[in-house]
Design a protein around this motif. Structure first.
Motif, PDB file in Angstrom:
ATOM      1  N   GLN A 259       0.813  -1.092   0.190  1.00 12.51           N
ATOM      2  CA  GLN A 259       0.034  -0.064   0.120  1.00 12.51           C
ATOM      3  C   GLN A 259       0.933   1.156  -0.140  1.00 12.51           C
ATOM      4  O   GLN A 259       1.832   1.187   0.691  1.00 12.51           O
ATOM      5  N   TRP A 260       0.611   1.982  -0.849  1.00  7.31           N
ATOM      6  CA  TRP A 260       1.223   3.614  -0.838  1.00  7.31           C
ATOM      7  C   TRP A 260       0.728   4.537   0.023  1.00  7.31           C
ATOM      8  O   TRP A 260      -0.473   4.836   0.379  1.00  7.31           O
ATOM      9  N   VAL A 261       1.575   4.939   1.122  1.00  7.85           N
ATOM     10  CA  VAL A 261       1.348   5.778   2.222  1.00  7.85           C
ATOM     11  C   VAL A 261       2.190   6.989   1.879  1.00  7.85           C
ATOM     12  O   VAL A 261       2.958   7.272   1.047  1.00  7.85           O
ATOM     13  N   LEU A 262       1.490   8.213   2.396  1.00 11.31           N
ATOM     14  CA  LEU A 262       1.889   9.419   2.188  1.00 11.31           C
ATOM     15  C   LEU A 262       2.100   9.872   0.733  1.00 11.31           C
ATOM     16  O   LEU A 262       3.089  10.305   0.250  1.00 11.31           O
ATOM     17  N   GLU A 263       1.294   9.509  -0.069  1.00 10.85           N
ATOM     18  CA  GLU A 263       1.161   9.529  -1.384  1.00 10.85           C
ATOM     19  C   GLU A 263       1.292  11.199  -1.839  1.00 10.85           C
ATOM     20  O   GLU A 263       1.975  11.411  -2.750  1.00 10.85           O
ATOM     21  N   ASP A 264       0.784  11.829  -1.164  1.00  6.51           N
ATOM     22  CA  ASP A 264       0.626  13.284  -1.684  1.00  6.51           C
ATOM     23  C   ASP A 264       1.845  14.046  -1.152  1.00  6.51           C
ATOM     24  O   ASP A 264       2.133  15.332  -1.791  1.00  6.51           O
ATOM     25  N   TRP A 265       3.032  13.212  -0.525  1.00  6.42           N
ATOM     26  CA  TRP A 265       4.129  13.738  -0.100  1.00  6.42           C
ATOM     27  C   TRP A 265       5.224  13.191  -1.113  1.00  6.42           C
ATOM     28  O   TRP A 265       6.596  13.479  -0.744  1.00  6.42           O
ATOM     29  N   SER A 266       4.857  12.337  -2.143  1.00  7.69           N
ATOM     30  CA  SER A 266       5.823  11.568  -2.814  1.00  7.69           C
ATOM     31  C   SER A 266       6.575  12.606  -3.727  1.00  7.69           C
ATOM     32  O   SER A 266       5.780  13.183  -4.758  1.00  7.69           O
ATOM     33  N   PRO A 267       7.723  12.644  -3.823  1.00  3.82           N
ATOM     34  CA  PRO A 267       8.745  13.595  -4.746  1.00  3.82           C
ATOM     35  C   PRO A 267       8.923  13.341  -6.159  1.00  3.82           C
ATOM     36  O   PRO A 267       9.109  11.803  -6.350  1.00  3.82           O
ATOM     37  N   VAL A 268       9.103  14.059  -7.146  1.00  2.00           N
ATOM     38  CA  VAL A 268       9.607  13.575  -8.351  1.00  2.00           C
ATOM     39  C   VAL A 268      10.745  14.133  -8.534  1.00  2.00           C
ATOM     40  O   VAL A 268      11.118  15.386  -8.623  1.00  2.00           O
ATOM     41  N   PHE A 269      11.630  13.351  -9.220  1.00  2.00           N
ATOM     42  CA  PHE A 269      13.014  13.753  -9.460  1.00  2.00           C
ATOM     43  C   PHE A 269      13.460  13.563 -11.073  1.00  2.00           C
ATOM     44  O   PHE A 269      12.641  12.775 -11.785  1.00  2.00           O
ATOM     45  N   GLN A 270      14.341  14.424 -11.392  1.00  2.00           N
ATOM     46  CA  GLN A 270      14.992  14.266 -12.808  1.00  2.00           C
ATOM     47  C   GLN A 270      15.219  12.890 -13.066  1.00  2.00           C
ATOM     48  O   GLN A 270      15.783  12.120 -12.056  1.00  2.00           O
ATOM     49  N   GLY A 271      15.018  12.203 -14.336  1.00  2.00           N
ATOM     50  CA  GLY A 271      15.052  10.899 -14.626  1.00  2.00           C
ATOM     51  C   GLY A 271      16.624  10.846 -14.719  1.00  2.00           C
ATOM     52  O   GLY A 271      17.452  11.367 -14.254  1.00  2.00           O
ATOM     53  N   TYR A 272      17.106   9.410 -14.871  1.00  2.00           N
ATOM     54  CA  TYR A 272      18.494   8.921 -15.086  1.00  2.00           C
ATOM     55  C   TYR A 272      19.206   9.755 -16.166  1.00  2.00           C
ATOM     56  O   TYR A 272      18.578   9.821 -17.230  1.00  2.00           O
ATOM     57  N   HIS A 273      20.355  10.081 -15.903  1.00  2.00           N
ATOM     58  CA  HIS A 273      21.180  10.760 -17.081  1.00  2.00           C
ATOM     59  C   HIS A 273      22.526   9.714 -16.898  1.00  2.00           C
ATOM     60  O   HIS A 273      23.186   9.621 -15.985  1.00  2.00           O
ATOM     61  N   LEU A 274      22.971   9.728 -18.441  1.00  2.00           N
ATOM     62  CA  LEU A 274      24.361   9.097 -18.818  1.00  2.00           C
ATOM     63  C   LEU A 274      25.422  10.440 -18.812  1.00  2.00           C
ATOM     64  O   LEU A 274      24.942  11.474 -19.323  1.00  2.00           O
ATOM     65  N   TYR A 275      26.209  10.453 -17.974  1.00  2.00           N
ATOM     66  CA  TYR A 275      27.276  11.490 -17.786  1.00  2.00           C
ATOM     67  C   TYR A 275      28.714  11.078 -18.191  1.00  2.00           C
ATOM     68  O   TYR A 275      29.007  10.073 -17.692  1.00  2.00           O
ATOM     69  N   PHE A 276      29.449  11.973 -18.731  1.00  2.00           N
ATOM     70  CA  PHE A 276      30.934  11.757 -19.024  1.00  2.00           C
ATOM     71  C   PHE A 276      31.282  13.077 -19.281  1.00  2.00           C
ATOM     72  O   PHE A 276      30.838  14.169 -19.624  1.00  2.00           O
ATOM     73  N   PRO A 277      32.868  13.170 -19.271  1.00  2.00           N
ATOM     74  CA  PRO A 277      33.779  14.320 -19.106  1.00  2.00           C
ATOM     75  C   PRO A 277      33.703  15.198 -20.716  1.00  2.00           C
ATOM     76  O   PRO A 277      33.431  14.266 -21.536  1.00  2.00           O
ATOM     77  N   LYS A 278      33.421  16.244 -20.666  1.00  2.00           N
ATOM     78  CA  LYS A 278      33.458  17.140 -21.773  1.00  2.00           C
ATOM     79  C   LYS A 278      34.763  16.893 -22.860  1.00  2.00           C
ATOM     80  O   LYS A 278      34.357  16.569 -23.990  1.00  2.00           O
ATOM     81  N   ARG A 279      35.944  16.498 -22.232  1.00  2.00           N
ATOM     82  CA  ARG A 279      36.999  16.679 -23.006  1.00  2.00           C
ATOM     83  C   ARG A 279      37.320  15.177 -23.554  1.00  2.00           C
ATOM     84  O   ARG A 279      38.270  14.740 -24.165  1.00  2.00           O
TER      85      ARG A 279
END
Length: 307
Positions: A259-279
Protein backbone atom coordinates in the motif's frame (compact mmCIF):
# COMPACT_ATOMS: atom_id res chain seq x y z
CA UNK A 1 68.43 6.42 -14.25
CA UNK A 2 67.26 4.39 -17.23
CA UNK A 3 63.92 5.26 -18.77
CA UNK A 4 61.17 3.40 -16.96
CA UNK A 5 59.60 0.67 -19.03
CA UNK A 6 56.02 1.44 -20.04
CA UNK A 7 54.84 -1.92 -18.71
CA UNK A 8 56.31 -1.06 -15.31
CA UNK A 9 54.48 2.25 -15.28
CA UNK A 10 51.22 0.61 -16.30
CA UNK A 11 51.66 -1.89 -13.48
CA UNK A 12 52.23 0.93 -10.99
CA UNK A 13 49.18 2.86 -12.23
CA UNK A 14 46.98 -0.23 -11.85
CA UNK A 15 48.06 -0.83 -8.24
CA UNK A 16 47.85 2.86 -7.31
CA UNK A 17 44.33 3.16 -8.72
CA UNK A 18 43.00 -0.13 -7.36
CA UNK A 19 44.74 0.25 -3.99
CA UNK A 20 45.20 -3.51 -4.13
CA UNK A 21 47.75 -5.90 -5.63
CA UNK A 22 45.05 -8.57 -5.89
CA UNK A 23 42.63 -6.44 -7.93
CA UNK A 24 45.42 -4.90 -10.01
CA UNK A 25 46.89 -8.30 -10.86
CA UNK A 26 43.47 -9.59 -11.93
CA UNK A 27 42.96 -6.50 -14.07
CA UNK A 28 46.37 -6.87 -15.72
CA UNK A 29 46.07 -10.63 -16.16
CA UNK A 30 49.22 -11.49 -14.23
CA UNK A 31 50.09 -13.13 -10.93
CA UNK A 32 50.43 -11.11 -7.72
CA UNK A 33 54.03 -12.25 -7.29
CA UNK A 34 54.93 -11.10 -10.81
CA UNK A 35 53.22 -7.78 -10.24
CA UNK A 36 54.99 -7.28 -6.91
CA UNK A 37 58.32 -8.05 -8.59
CA UNK A 38 57.56 -5.53 -11.34
CA UNK A 39 56.76 -2.78 -8.82
CA UNK A 40 59.91 -3.49 -6.81
CA UNK A 41 61.92 -3.27 -10.03
CA UNK A 42 60.39 0.11 -10.89
CA UNK A 43 61.06 1.45 -7.38
CA UNK A 44 64.67 0.21 -7.54
CA UNK A 45 65.25 1.87 -10.90
CA UNK A 46 63.77 5.15 -9.69
CA UNK A 47 65.55 4.98 -6.35
CA UNK A 48 62.47 5.69 -4.25
CA UNK A 49 59.44 4.05 -2.68
CA UNK A 50 56.26 4.61 -4.72
CA UNK A 51 53.81 2.51 -2.72
CA UNK A 52 53.24 2.04 0.99
CA UNK A 53 52.28 -1.53 1.75
CA UNK A 54 50.57 -2.84 4.87
CA UNK A 55 48.88 -6.16 5.59
CA UNK A 56 45.49 -4.57 4.82
CA UNK A 57 46.08 -1.89 2.21
CA UNK A 58 48.27 -0.36 -0.45
CA UNK A 59 48.56 3.39 -1.01
CA UNK A 60 50.85 5.66 -3.05
CA UNK A 61 53.59 7.51 -1.22
CA UNK A 62 53.92 11.26 -1.81
CA UNK A 63 56.20 10.51 -4.76
CA UNK A 64 53.83 7.82 -6.00
CA UNK A 65 50.85 10.17 -5.78
CA UNK A 66 52.72 12.74 -7.85
CA UNK A 67 53.63 10.12 -10.44
CA UNK A 68 50.01 8.96 -10.57
CA UNK A 69 48.71 12.51 -11.13
CA UNK A 70 51.34 13.45 -13.71
CA UNK A 71 51.64 10.25 -15.75
CA UNK A 72 48.18 8.72 -15.37
CA UNK A 73 46.24 11.27 -17.48
CA UNK A 74 48.65 10.85 -20.39
CA UNK A 75 48.08 7.10 -20.54
CA UNK A 76 44.33 7.74 -20.35
CA UNK A 77 44.59 10.08 -23.34
CA UNK A 78 46.52 7.46 -25.28
CA UNK A 79 43.93 4.79 -24.46
CA UNK A 80 41.12 7.17 -25.42
CA UNK A 81 42.72 7.99 -28.77
CA UNK A 82 43.38 4.32 -29.51
CA UNK A 83 39.73 3.58 -28.74
CA UNK A 84 38.67 6.39 -31.06
CA UNK A 85 40.59 4.77 -33.91
CA UNK A 86 38.00 1.99 -33.95
CA UNK A 87 35.91 4.39 -36.05
CA UNK A 88 38.08 3.37 -38.98
CA UNK A 89 37.18 -0.30 -38.55
CA UNK A 90 34.39 -1.88 -40.52
CA UNK A 91 32.49 -2.57 -37.31
CA UNK A 92 32.55 -0.55 -34.05
CA UNK A 93 34.47 -2.36 -31.32
CA UNK A 94 35.93 -1.88 -27.86
CA UNK A 95 35.02 -2.13 -24.20
CA UNK A 96 32.66 0.42 -22.64
CA UNK A 97 32.67 0.71 -18.84
CA UNK A 98 29.64 2.22 -17.09
CA UNK A 99 28.90 2.70 -13.41
CA UNK A 100 25.23 2.85 -12.48
CA UNK A 101 22.76 2.21 -9.70
CA UNK A 102 20.97 -1.12 -9.81
CA UNK A 103 17.57 0.35 -10.65
CA UNK A 104 18.88 2.16 -13.74
CA UNK A 105 20.85 -0.85 -14.92
CA UNK A 106 17.87 -3.17 -14.72
CA UNK A 107 15.13 -0.91 -16.06
CA UNK A 108 16.97 1.18 -18.66
CA UNK A 109 20.56 0.26 -19.45
CA UNK A 110 20.33 -3.48 -20.04
CA UNK A 111 16.99 -3.44 -21.94
CA UNK A 112 18.47 -0.89 -24.37
CA UNK A 113 22.01 -2.25 -24.70
CA UNK A 114 21.19 -5.93 -25.07
CA UNK A 115 19.71 -5.06 -28.45
CA UNK A 116 22.84 -3.08 -29.37
CA UNK A 117 25.19 -5.90 -28.35
CA UNK A 118 23.26 -8.35 -30.49
CA UNK A 119 23.82 -6.10 -33.48
CA UNK A 120 27.46 -5.22 -32.71
CA UNK A 121 29.15 -8.31 -31.21
CA UNK A 122 32.59 -6.64 -31.15
CA UNK A 123 31.43 -4.15 -28.52
CA UNK A 124 32.14 -5.32 -24.96
CA UNK A 125 30.18 -3.90 -22.05
CA UNK A 126 31.10 -3.69 -18.37
CA UNK A 127 28.42 -2.41 -15.98
CA UNK A 128 29.44 -1.87 -12.36
CA UNK A 129 26.60 -1.39 -9.86
CA UNK A 130 27.37 1.23 -7.23
CA UNK A 131 25.15 3.57 -5.20
CA UNK A 132 28.11 5.79 -4.31
CA UNK A 133 29.02 8.95 -6.22
CA UNK A 134 31.86 7.35 -8.16
CA UNK A 135 34.64 9.49 -9.64
CA UNK A 136 34.35 8.15 -13.19
CA UNK A 137 37.62 9.78 -14.29
CA UNK A 138 39.70 8.37 -11.44
CA UNK A 139 38.04 4.96 -11.72
CA UNK A 140 38.44 4.98 -15.52
CA UNK A 141 34.80 4.59 -16.45
CA UNK A 142 33.61 5.85 -19.81
CA UNK A 143 30.41 7.10 -18.21
CA UNK A 144 28.22 7.02 -15.15
CA UNK A 145 24.44 6.91 -14.70
CA UNK A 146 22.76 8.86 -11.90
CA UNK A 147 19.67 11.01 -11.34
CA UNK A 148 19.87 14.43 -12.97
CA UNK A 149 20.32 16.22 -9.62
CA UNK A 150 23.39 14.10 -8.84
CA UNK A 151 25.39 14.79 -12.02
CA UNK A 152 28.47 16.87 -11.22
CA UNK A 153 28.93 20.26 -12.93
CA UNK A 154 31.15 20.23 -16.00
CA UNK A 155 29.96 16.85 -17.21
CA UNK A 156 28.09 16.15 -20.43
CA UNK A 157 24.70 14.77 -19.35
CA UNK A 158 22.41 12.81 -21.66
CA UNK A 159 18.94 11.99 -20.35
CA UNK A 160 18.19 8.27 -20.64
CA UNK A 161 14.90 7.92 -18.76
CA UNK A 162 11.71 9.68 -17.65
CA UNK A 163 11.22 11.48 -14.33
CA UNK A 164 11.13 9.18 -11.31
CA UNK A 165 8.58 9.37 -8.51
CA UNK A 166 9.57 8.01 -5.13
CA UNK A 167 7.09 6.26 -2.84
CA UNK A 168 6.74 5.12 0.76
CA UNK A 169 5.09 1.71 0.84
CA UNK A 170 4.25 -1.00 3.34
CA UNK A 171 2.51 -4.36 3.35
CA UNK A 172 -1.10 -4.53 4.59
CA UNK A 173 0.06 -6.87 7.38
CA UNK A 174 2.41 -4.19 8.72
CA UNK A 175 -0.18 -1.41 8.46
CA UNK A 176 -2.72 -3.58 10.29
CA UNK A 177 -0.52 -3.37 13.38
CA UNK A 178 1.01 0.06 12.79
CA UNK A 179 -1.32 2.85 11.60
CA UNK A 180 -0.09 4.53 8.41
CA UNK A 181 1.84 7.78 8.93
CA UNK A 182 -0.23 10.89 8.22
CA UNK A 183 2.73 13.24 7.78
CA UNK A 184 6.40 12.63 6.95
CA UNK A 185 7.33 13.44 10.55
CA UNK A 186 5.39 10.36 11.63
CA UNK A 187 7.89 8.16 9.78
CA UNK A 188 10.35 8.35 12.68
CA UNK A 189 7.85 6.42 14.82
CA UNK A 190 7.82 3.48 12.40
CA UNK A 191 10.05 0.54 11.59
CA UNK A 192 11.79 1.45 8.36
CA UNK A 193 13.69 -0.43 5.69
CA UNK A 194 16.52 1.81 4.56
CA UNK A 195 19.38 1.98 2.07
CA UNK A 196 22.99 2.33 3.18
CA UNK A 197 25.09 4.52 0.91
CA UNK A 198 28.71 3.43 0.31
CA UNK A 199 30.13 6.92 -0.30
CA UNK A 200 30.11 7.96 3.36
CA UNK A 201 28.60 4.85 4.93
CA UNK A 202 25.50 6.73 6.02
CA UNK A 203 21.83 5.85 5.62
CA UNK A 204 19.82 7.37 2.80
CA UNK A 205 17.65 10.24 4.04
CA UNK A 206 14.09 10.22 2.72
CA UNK A 207 13.14 13.41 0.83
CA UNK A 208 9.50 14.55 0.85
CA UNK A 209 7.81 17.25 -1.19
CA UNK A 210 4.30 18.71 -1.25
CA UNK A 211 3.71 21.91 -3.16
CA UNK A 212 6.39 24.33 -1.97
CA UNK A 213 7.04 22.41 1.22
CA UNK A 214 9.93 19.98 1.22
CA UNK A 215 12.15 18.44 3.84
CA UNK A 216 14.14 15.30 4.57
CA UNK A 217 13.45 12.67 7.20
CA UNK A 218 16.15 10.50 8.71
CA UNK A 219 14.31 7.20 8.91
CA UNK A 220 15.34 4.79 11.63
CA UNK A 221 16.87 1.72 10.03
CA UNK A 222 15.19 -1.31 11.57
CA UNK A 223 16.44 -3.16 8.48
CA UNK A 224 19.35 -1.86 6.40
CA UNK A 225 20.31 -3.07 2.92
CA UNK A 226 22.54 -1.77 0.15
CA UNK A 227 20.38 -2.94 -2.77
CA UNK A 228 16.78 -2.29 -3.79
CA UNK A 229 15.54 -5.90 -4.32
CA UNK A 230 16.20 -6.81 -0.68
CA UNK A 231 14.40 -3.66 0.49
CA UNK A 232 11.42 -4.53 -1.69
CA UNK A 233 11.26 -8.09 -0.41
CA UNK A 234 11.45 -6.96 3.22
CA UNK A 235 8.55 -4.57 2.60
CA UNK A 236 6.53 -7.33 0.95
CA UNK A 237 7.21 -9.55 3.96
CA UNK A 238 5.70 -6.91 6.26
CA UNK A 239 8.80 -5.69 8.08
CA UNK A 240 8.15 -1.95 7.78
CA UNK A 241 8.02 1.11 5.57
CA UNK A 242 10.26 1.30 2.51
CA UNK A 243 11.17 4.24 0.30
CA UNK A 244 11.35 2.98 -3.30
CA UNK A 245 10.87 4.11 -6.93
CA UNK A 246 7.23 4.00 -8.01
CA UNK A 247 7.88 1.75 -11.01
CA UNK A 248 9.47 -0.85 -8.71
CA UNK A 249 6.41 -1.10 -6.43
CA UNK A 250 3.69 -0.45 -9.02
CA UNK A 251 2.82 -4.13 -9.74
CA UNK A 252 2.72 -4.92 -6.02
CA UNK A 253 0.42 -1.99 -5.28
CA UNK A 254 -1.85 -3.15 -8.13
CA UNK A 255 -1.97 -6.67 -6.69
CA UNK A 256 -2.65 -5.41 -3.17
CA UNK A 257 0.58 -6.77 -1.69
CA UNK A 258 1.77 -3.23 -0.90
CA UNK A 259 0.00 0.00 0.00
CA UNK A 260 1.20 3.49 -0.87
CA UNK A 261 1.32 5.81 2.13
CA UNK A 262 1.99 9.57 2.19
CA UNK A 263 1.14 9.59 -1.52
CA UNK A 264 0.62 13.35 -1.63
CA UNK A 265 4.14 13.84 -0.27
CA UNK A 266 5.83 11.71 -2.94
CA UNK A 267 8.58 13.72 -4.68
CA UNK A 268 9.44 13.53 -8.38
CA UNK A 269 13.09 13.68 -9.45
CA UNK A 270 14.77 14.24 -12.78
CA UNK A 271 15.24 10.93 -14.56
CA UNK A 272 18.50 9.07 -14.98
CA UNK A 273 21.25 10.69 -17.05
CA UNK A 274 24.32 9.20 -18.67
CA UNK A 275 27.22 11.54 -17.91
CA UNK A 276 30.85 11.74 -19.01
CA UNK A 277 33.70 14.32 -19.19
CA UNK A 278 33.44 17.01 -21.85
CA UNK A 279 36.96 16.50 -23.13
CA UNK A 280 36.78 12.73 -23.45
CA UNK A 281 37.29 11.47 -27.00
CA UNK A 282 34.26 9.37 -27.91
CA UNK A 283 34.75 6.19 -29.90
CA UNK A 284 32.29 4.86 -32.43
CA UNK A 285 31.25 2.20 -29.91
CA UNK A 286 30.59 4.78 -27.20
CA UNK A 287 28.57 6.93 -29.59
CA UNK A 288 26.36 3.93 -30.33
CA UNK A 289 25.87 3.34 -26.60
CA UNK A 290 24.85 6.98 -26.10
CA UNK A 291 22.36 6.83 -28.97
CA UNK A 292 20.90 3.54 -27.75
CA UNK A 293 20.33 4.93 -24.25
CA UNK A 294 19.14 8.43 -25.19
CA UNK A 295 15.64 9.10 -23.86
CA UNK A 296 12.91 10.28 -26.16
CA UNK A 297 9.51 11.41 -24.90
CA UNK A 298 7.02 8.64 -25.55
CA UNK A 299 9.77 6.05 -25.89
CA UNK A 300 8.77 2.75 -24.33
CA UNK A 301 10.59 2.24 -21.04
CA UNK A 302 12.37 -0.94 -20.04
CA UNK A 303 10.74 -3.51 -17.77
CA UNK A 304 10.25 -2.66 -14.15
CA UNK A 305 12.16 -4.19 -11.28
CA UNK A 306 9.03 -5.57 -9.67
CA UNK A 307 8.78 -9.31 -9.41
Amino acid sequence: MERADIKHLLAFLAVARERSFTRAAAKLGMSQSALSHTIRGLEARMGMRLLTRTTRSVAPTEAGERLLRSVGPHFEEIESELAALTEFRDKPAGTIRITAVEHAAETLIWPALRKLLGKYPDINLEIILDYGLTDIVAERFHAGVRLGEQVAPGMVAVRIGPDIQMTVVAAPSYLAEHPAPKTPRDVVNHRCIVLRLPTYGGLYTWPFRKGRSEFNVKAEGHLVFNTVPQMLQAALDGFGLAYLPEDVVRPHIASGRLQWVLEDWSPVFQGYHLYFPKRRQTSAAFKLVIDALRFESGKKAGRTSGR
